[in-house]
Design a protein around this motif. Structure first.
Motif, PDB file in Angstrom:
ATOM      1  N   VAL A 237       0.859  -1.189   0.000  1.00 47.09           N
ATOM      2  CA  VAL A 237       0.000   0.000   0.000  1.00 47.09           C
ATOM      3  C   VAL A 237       0.892   1.235   0.000  1.00 47.09           C
ATOM      4  N   ALA A 238       0.635   2.137  -0.936  1.00 49.39           N
ATOM      5  CA  ALA A 238       1.449   3.341  -1.054  1.00 49.39           C
ATOM      6  C   ALA A 238       1.180   4.304   0.109  1.00 49.39           C
ATOM      7  N   PRO A 239       2.183   5.059   0.531  1.00 47.95           N
ATOM      8  CA  PRO A 239       1.923   6.145   1.481  1.00 47.95           C
ATOM      9  C   PRO A 239       0.873   7.095   0.900  1.00 47.95           C
ATOM     10  N   TYR A 240       0.156   7.751   1.776  1.00 48.16           N
ATOM     11  CA  TYR A 240      -1.018   8.523   1.370  1.00 48.16           C
ATOM     12  C   TYR A 240      -0.737   9.508   0.234  1.00 48.16           C
ATOM     13  N   ARG A 241       0.276  10.343   0.373  1.00 43.89           N
ATOM     14  CA  ARG A 241       0.524  11.357  -0.655  1.00 43.89           C
ATOM     15  C   ARG A 241       0.963  10.734  -1.974  1.00 43.89           C
ATOM     16  N   GLU A 242       1.724   9.651  -1.894  1.00 46.15           N
ATOM     17  CA  GLU A 242       2.082   8.938  -3.121  1.00 46.15           C
ATOM     18  C   GLU A 242       0.849   8.317  -3.769  1.00 46.15           C
ATOM     19  N   ALA A 243      -0.064   7.834  -2.950  1.00 41.89           N
ATOM     20  CA  ALA A 243      -1.302   7.254  -3.476  1.00 41.89           C
ATOM     21  C   ALA A 243      -2.123   8.309  -4.210  1.00 41.89           C
ATOM     22  N   VAL A 244      -2.217   9.490  -3.630  1.00 42.42           N
ATOM     23  CA  VAL A 244      -2.950  10.583  -4.284  1.00 42.42           C
ATOM     24  C   VAL A 244      -2.316  10.894  -5.634  1.00 42.42           C
ATOM     25  N   ASP A 245      -0.993  11.019  -5.657  1.00 42.22           N
ATOM     26  CA  ASP A 245      -0.301  11.331  -6.911  1.00 42.22           C
ATOM     27  C   ASP A 245      -0.529  10.244  -7.954  1.00 42.22           C
ATOM     28  N   SER A 246      -0.553   8.972  -7.528  1.00 47.00           N
ATOM     29  CA  SER A 246      -0.737   7.872  -8.493  1.00 47.00           C
ATOM     30  C   SER A 246      -2.115   7.932  -9.134  1.00 47.00           C
ATOM     31  N   VAL A 247      -3.128   8.278  -8.348  1.00 49.32           N
ATOM     32  CA  VAL A 247      -4.472   8.413  -8.900  1.00 49.32           C
ATOM     33  C   VAL A 247      -4.519   9.570  -9.896  1.00 49.32           C
ATOM     34  N   LEU A 248      -3.886  10.682  -9.554  1.00 43.78           N
ATOM     35  CA  LEU A 248      -3.880  11.849 -10.439  1.00 43.78           C
ATOM     36  C   LEU A 248      -3.139  11.555 -11.740  1.00 43.78           C
ATOM     37  N   VAL A 249      -2.032  10.837 -11.647  1.00 45.21           N
ATOM     38  CA  VAL A 249      -1.287  10.475 -12.861  1.00 45.21           C
ATOM     39  C   VAL A 249      -2.137   9.592 -13.761  1.00 45.21           C
ATOM     40  N   ARG A 250      -2.862   8.635 -13.157  1.00 47.97           N
ATOM     41  CA  ARG A 250      -3.724   7.749 -13.957  1.00 47.97           C
ATOM     42  C   ARG A 250      -4.822   8.532 -14.671  1.00 47.97           C
ATOM     43  N   LEU A 251      -5.338   9.564 -14.011  1.00 40.09           N
ATOM     44  CA  LEU A 251      -6.452  10.316 -14.578  1.00 40.09           C
ATOM     45  C   LEU A 251      -6.011  11.436 -15.508  1.00 40.09           C
ATOM     46  N   PHE A 252      -4.945  12.137 -15.125  1.00 36.86           N
ATOM     47  CA  PHE A 252      -4.559  13.347 -15.859  1.00 36.86           C
ATOM     48  C   PHE A 252      -3.204  13.234 -16.549  1.00 36.86           C
ATOM     49  N   GLY A 253      -2.496  12.135 -16.324  1.00 34.34           N
ATOM     50  CA  GLY A 253      -1.187  11.980 -16.926  1.00 34.34           C
ATOM     51  C   GLY A 253      -0.078  12.633 -16.135  1.00 34.34           C
ATOM     52  N   GLU A 254      -0.432  13.353 -15.072  1.00 33.52           N
ATOM     53  CA  GLU A 254       0.555  14.022 -14.230  1.00 33.52           C
ATOM     54  C   GLU A 254      -0.089  14.340 -12.885  1.00 33.52           C
ATOM     55  N   ALA A 255       0.752  14.599 -11.898  1.00 40.51           N
ATOM     56  CA  ALA A 255       0.256  15.016 -10.584  1.00 40.51           C
ATOM     57  C   ALA A 255       0.563  16.484 -10.329  1.00 40.51           C
ATOM     58  N   VAL A 256       1.701  16.950 -10.856  1.00 41.47           N
ATOM     59  CA  VAL A 256       2.091  18.351 -10.678  1.00 41.47           C
ATOM     60  C   VAL A 256       1.241  19.236 -11.582  1.00 41.47           C
ATOM     61  N   GLY A 257       0.706  20.309 -11.022  1.00 36.32           N
ATOM     62  CA  GLY A 257      -0.065  21.245 -11.823  1.00 36.32           C
ATOM     63  C   GLY A 257      -1.544  20.948 -11.898  1.00 36.32           C
ATOM     64  N   VAL A 258      -1.978  19.827 -11.339  1.00 34.66           N
ATOM     65  CA  VAL A 258      -3.404  19.497 -11.336  1.00 34.66           C
ATOM     66  C   VAL A 258      -4.125  20.415 -10.353  1.00 34.66           C
ATOM     67  N   ASP A 259      -5.286  20.900 -10.729  1.00 36.69           N
ATOM     68  CA  ASP A 259      -6.082  21.787  -9.883  1.00 36.69           C
ATOM     69  C   ASP A 259      -6.285  21.159  -8.502  1.00 36.69           C
ATOM     70  N   GLN A 260      -6.083  21.956  -7.463  1.00 33.13           N
ATOM     71  CA  GLN A 260      -6.217  21.451  -6.093  1.00 33.13           C
ATOM     72  C   GLN A 260      -7.595  20.848  -5.851  1.00 33.13           C
ATOM     73  N   ARG A 261      -8.613  21.365  -6.521  1.00 33.36           N
ATOM     74  CA  ARG A 261      -9.960  20.834  -6.329  1.00 33.36           C
ATOM     75  C   ARG A 261     -10.084  19.413  -6.864  1.00 33.36           C
ATOM     76  N   SER A 262      -9.336  19.096  -7.908  1.00 29.35           N
ATOM     77  CA  SER A 262      -9.294  17.711  -8.386  1.00 29.35           C
ATOM     78  C   SER A 262      -8.514  16.839  -7.417  1.00 29.35           C
ATOM     79  N   LYS A 263      -7.451  17.410  -6.837  1.00 28.30           N
ATOM     80  CA  LYS A 263      -6.704  16.663  -5.821  1.00 28.30           C
ATOM     81  C   LYS A 263      -7.595  16.351  -4.626  1.00 28.30           C
ATOM     82  N   ASP A 264      -8.453  17.299  -4.262  1.00 29.13           N
ATOM     83  CA  ASP A 264      -9.381  17.071  -3.149  1.00 29.13           C
ATOM     84  C   ASP A 264     -10.227  15.822  -3.394  1.00 29.13           C
ATOM     85  N   VAL A 265     -10.668  15.649  -4.627  1.00 30.58           N
ATOM     86  CA  VAL A 265     -11.517  14.500  -4.969  1.00 30.58           C
ATOM     87  C   VAL A 265     -10.748  13.203  -4.749  1.00 30.58           C
ATOM     88  N   ALA A 266      -9.516  13.156  -5.249  1.00 36.98           N
ATOM     89  CA  ALA A 266      -8.694  11.956  -5.086  1.00 36.98           C
ATOM     90  C   ALA A 266      -8.417  11.677  -3.612  1.00 36.98           C
TER      91      ALA A 266
END
Length: 311
Positions: A237-266
């Motif tokens: 199981v990934a650490p929490y922040r790494e887990a969030v980034d992995s979901v964002l990468v799967r959805l948006f292709g990247e984690a950096v620069g993604v709108d904070q409101r989308s990060k909130d959802v993840a």
């Protein structure tokens, strides 16, 4: 009255995503298709795959764009853009455009099919809550609608990647012990087609859609896959922040620069799944299909077979 694939104009939004990609091969008899996509690469790909379709690159976060998409449409399958900061507002705009096109039954629009999510009542998850309010909006719209509520997709699990790895690893974004109910995209696409064709039979229905007869943790799912590919999958199981980034990468292709409101959802989804999972019942889906739903082990077998045929 049933749909007429030879004459009716069908609009599908987010047409390059997982749901539409699996559905489109089942719509070969549909002569008039309008497919809405966001990127130029999606437009080019879908246009080459479906040359007879009207593929439209557009931004759904616009009342005028939604109205333009809905022009002369007879039936729409609205798949909202997951994790979009304005997913709920886009749903409202699509419904408003449909109401205008429906014109209290005298206009072109005859049926609005909404792709939602299992247990949309779970407000602690923002991606569920935005779909919940869109469901409410369509119920109050006066439109003839059907709401489909699929659970977690089996097809998100990369079985074929595991087969290609010498020492396969699965890093989960949440607890591998909590129980989930899953759905095969094959089953979901067949339900879409049935509802689409039969039309009035499914007006004002909400269908919770689950394939698996028993709940399954991701740890148990990996054990099943390991036994079928002959390799032990290392599970962590990934650490929490790494887990969030992995979901964002799967959805948006990247984690950096993604709108904070989308990060909130993840973030909210991961916290919920880490404590509760997501469960439902297969009865409704099997009633719709008229057959047994695809069980996880059978789905894994099909993925293994597809990979083996490539060799």
């Amino acid at each position: 009255m049933s749909a007429d694939p030879s004459k009716d104009l069908l609009l599908i939004t987010c047409a390059s995503g997982k749901q539409a990609t699996r559905l489109l091969p089942l719509l070969s008899e549909w002569k008039r298709l309008r497919l809405a996509v966001h990127s130029s690469s999606s437009k080019d790909r879908l246009q080459s795959q479906h040359p007879h379709a009207d593929v439209v690159q557009t931004d759904l976060y616009s009342p005028s764009n939604c109205a333009a998409l809905m022009k002369d449409v007879n039936v729409v399958i609205h798949i909202g853009p997951s994790y979009h900061v304005h997913e709920a507002e886009i749903g409202y705009m699509m419904i408003d455009a449909a109401v205008e096109s429906h014109q209290n039954g005298t206009g072109s629009l005859k049926h609005f099919i909404l792709s939602s999510v299992l247990n949309s009542q779970l407000r602690k998850m923002m991606n569920h809550d935005c779909k919940r309010v869109v469901e409410e909006y369509i119920m109050e719209s006066g439109l003839p609608y059907t709401i489909l509520q699929p659970t977690t997709f089996m097809d998100n699990i990369p079985v074929q990647v595991f087969m290609q790895q010498e020492q396969p690893k699965f890093v989960s974004a949440w607890s591998t012990e909590n129980k989930f109910s899953m759905i095969a995209l094959r089953d979901l696409s067949e339900v879409f087609r049935k509802v689409l064709i039969e039309r009035e039979k499914h007006f004002y229905a909400q269908y919770p859609l689950v394939s698996t007869h028993t709940t399954l943790s991701f740890g148990e799912a990996m054990s099943i896959i390991s036994s079928k590919i002959g390799k032990e999958i290392q599970v962590s199981v990934a650490p929490y922040r790494e887990a969030v980034d992995s979901v964002l990468v799967r959805l948006f292709g990247e984690a950096v620069g993604v709108d904070q409101r989308s990060k909130d959802v993840a973030q909210r989804m991961i916290l919920f799944y880490d404590n509760r999972g997501l469960v439902g019942n297969a009865n409704v889906l099997e009633w719709l299909l008229g057959r047994s739903a695809t069980q996880f082990g059978d789905w894994v077998d099909s993925r293994v077979g597809e990979e083996s045929q490539k060799k």
